[in-house]
Design a protein around this motif. Structure first.
Motif, PDB file in Angstrom:
ATOM      1  N   GLY A   1       0.784  -1.225   0.000  1.00 32.31           N
ATOM      2  CA  GLY A   1       0.000   0.000   0.000  1.00 32.31           C
ATOM      3  C   GLY A   1       0.817   1.276   0.000  1.00 32.31           C
ATOM      4  O   GLY A   1       0.330   2.319   0.435  1.00 32.31           O
ATOM      5  N   ILE A   2       2.048   1.219  -0.494  1.00 28.26           N
ATOM      6  CA  ILE A   2       2.858   2.436  -0.519  1.00 28.26           C
ATOM      7  C   ILE A   2       2.522   3.272  -1.761  1.00 28.26           C
ATOM      8  O   ILE A   2       2.154   2.730  -2.804  1.00 28.26           O
ATOM      9  N   PRO A   3       2.641   4.594  -1.675  1.00 26.88           N
ATOM     10  CA  PRO A   3       2.376   5.455  -2.835  1.00 26.88           C
ATOM     11  C   PRO A   3       3.562   5.447  -3.800  1.00 26.88           C
ATOM     12  O   PRO A   3       4.381   6.367  -3.830  1.00 26.88           O
ATOM     13  N   GLU A   4       3.651   4.403  -4.605  1.00 27.34           N
ATOM     14  CA  GLU A   4       4.822   4.168  -5.451  1.00 27.34           C
ATOM     15  C   GLU A   4       5.107   5.323  -6.412  1.00 27.34           C
ATOM     16  O   GLU A   4       6.261   5.734  -6.582  1.00 27.34           O
ATOM     17  N   ASN A   5       4.068   5.820  -7.062  1.00 26.59           N
ATOM     18  CA  ASN A   5       4.267   6.874  -8.054  1.00 26.59           C
ATOM     19  C   ASN A   5       4.750   8.169  -7.411  1.00 26.59           C
ATOM     20  O   ASN A   5       5.598   8.873  -7.970  1.00 26.59           O
ATOM     21  N   SER A   6       4.230   8.482  -6.258  1.00 28.94           N
ATOM     22  CA  SER A   6       4.627   9.704  -5.561  1.00 28.94           C
ATOM     23  C   SER A   6       6.073   9.625  -5.089  1.00 28.94           C
ATOM     24  O   SER A   6       6.828  10.600  -5.187  1.00 28.94           O
ATOM     25  N   ILE A   7       6.473   8.468  -4.574  1.00 31.73           N
ATOM     26  CA  ILE A   7       7.862   8.293  -4.139  1.00 31.73           C
ATOM     27  C   ILE A   7       8.807   8.439  -5.320  1.00 31.73           C
ATOM     28  O   ILE A   7       9.839   9.115  -5.240  1.00 31.73           O
ATOM     29  N   ALA A   8       8.447   7.816  -6.447  1.00 33.93           N
ATOM     30  CA  ALA A   8       9.279   7.919  -7.655  1.00 33.93           C
ATOM     31  C   ALA A   8       9.412   9.371  -8.113  1.00 33.93           C
ATOM     32  O   ALA A   8      10.475   9.803  -8.563  1.00 33.93           O
ATOM     33  N   GLU A   9       8.330  10.135  -7.983  1.00 33.60           N
ATOM     34  CA  GLU A   9       8.370  11.542  -8.379  1.00 33.60           C
ATOM     35  C   GLU A   9       9.254  12.358  -7.442  1.00 33.60           C
ATOM     36  O   GLU A   9       9.977  13.262  -7.879  1.00 33.60           O
ATOM     37  N   LEU A  10       9.227  12.059  -6.146  1.00 31.11           N
ATOM     38  CA  LEU A  10      10.109  12.749  -5.201  1.00 31.11           C
ATOM     39  C   LEU A  10      11.570  12.465  -5.523  1.00 31.11           C
ATOM     40  O   LEU A  10      12.423  13.351  -5.416  1.00 31.11           O
ATOM     41  N   VAL A  11      11.850  11.220  -5.912  1.00 33.50           N
ATOM     42  CA  VAL A  11      13.222  10.870  -6.319  1.00 33.50           C
ATOM     43  C   VAL A  11      13.599  11.671  -7.562  1.00 33.50           C
ATOM     44  O   VAL A  11      14.689  12.250  -7.630  1.00 33.50           O
ATOM     45  N   ARG A  12      12.700  11.714  -8.527  1.00 34.96           N
ATOM     46  CA  ARG A  12      12.981  12.444  -9.765  1.00 34.96           C
ATOM     47  C   ARG A  12      13.205  13.927  -9.514  1.00 34.96           C
ATOM     48  O   ARG A  12      14.108  14.543 -10.092  1.00 34.96           O
ATOM     49  N   LYS A  13      12.391  14.506  -8.633  1.00 36.37           N
ATOM     50  CA  LYS A  13      12.497  15.927  -8.331  1.00 36.37           C
ATOM     51  C   LYS A  13      13.762  16.258  -7.536  1.00 36.37           C
ATOM     52  O   LYS A  13      14.233  17.394  -7.560  1.00 36.37           O
ATOM     53  N   GLY A  14      14.277  15.276  -6.800  1.00 35.41           N
ATOM     54  CA  GLY A  14      15.470  15.507  -5.990  1.00 35.41           C
ATOM     55  C   GLY A  14      15.201  16.288  -4.719  1.00 35.41           C
ATOM     56  O   GLY A  14      16.124  16.867  -4.121  1.00 35.41           O
TER      57      GLY A  14
END
Length: 233
Positions: free
Chosen positions: A31-44
């Protein structure tokens, strides 16, 4: 009915800046917000304080943010299966506030309900109680715990509608439910986003009033953290 839908994860995470405190739903990898975490990584985005039950695994979930040194502080109930989390904690690179799991859940729920603090017996007489007010109730000592304060809360649901009403599936309900509405702004990423009126009101777990932004995730890997199978006979 207010439409909470945004068109992308990029738009959903608008306003999250370096140094902020963010709550992230999920338990392990469930149940983790996978897409949001990936976006935070992308944004730095960096110097984050993350409130989450744990930090995923080394190469997935919040472990991706740890790899990039984007998390300054973790507030969680255990280290879990993440070796990098353990390494950074023991080396002093990462500030960690370990919290009893029930207390962690209640600190989320209290924030969700607008309750500033509560008393709990969990942790009394341990390091958890250091510097906290203690009081006796019914012959048992309790410590005062304050509700979490976070700029953003990010949760993941199975289904949602454009008004922000959410339905979780199975154990993915976990920390997502008490974190919804616990931040100043709550973002929900969902597997299926439907028009208002499509969800059975009797099946809704979180009402849309708790949600400010909702979007449909592009992909969900849904990894299994620990796969245990029975030996065939």
């Amino acid at each position: 009915m207010i439409n909470k839908k945004v068109n992308s994860v990029h738009e959903a995470l608008d306003g999250i800046q370096d140094g902020m405190t963010i709550m992230l739903g999920g338990f392990g990898l469930c149940g983790i917000p996978e897409n949001s975490i990936a976006e935070l990584v992308r944004k730095g985005t960096k110097d984050l304080t993350c409130i989450s039950n744990n930090a995923g695994v080394d190469d997935f979930g919040l472990g991706l943010l740890l790899q990039k040194k984007q998390i300054k502080k973790m507030i969680s109930s255990y280290v879990g299966e993440n070796a990098e989390f353990e390494r950074q904690m023991l080396s002093g690179e990462l500030e960690v506030e370990l919290t009893p799991q029930g207390t962690l859940a209640e600190k989320c729920r209290a924030a969700q309900c607008g309750i500033p603090a509560f008393y709990t017996p969990a942790g009394y007489g341990t390091e958890v109680a250091e510097g906290k007010e203690a009081r006796e109730f019914n012959g048992k000592m309790h410590i005062l715990e304050e509700a979490f304060k976070a700029e953003f809360s990010i949760v993941k649901a199975w289904k949602g509608d454009e008004a922000g009403n959410l339905i979780f599936k199975g154990t993915a309900r976990n920390f997502n439910a008490p974190m919804a509405g616990a931040g100043k702004i709550t973002i929900a990423e969902v597997e299926e986003l439907l028009p208002v009126g499509s969800l059975d009101p009797n099946q809704i777990h979180i009402p849309g009033i708790m949600i400010q932004r909702i979007f449909k995730g592009e992909t969900f890997e849904k990894r299994i953290e620990q796969r245990t199978v029975r030996v065939r006979k």
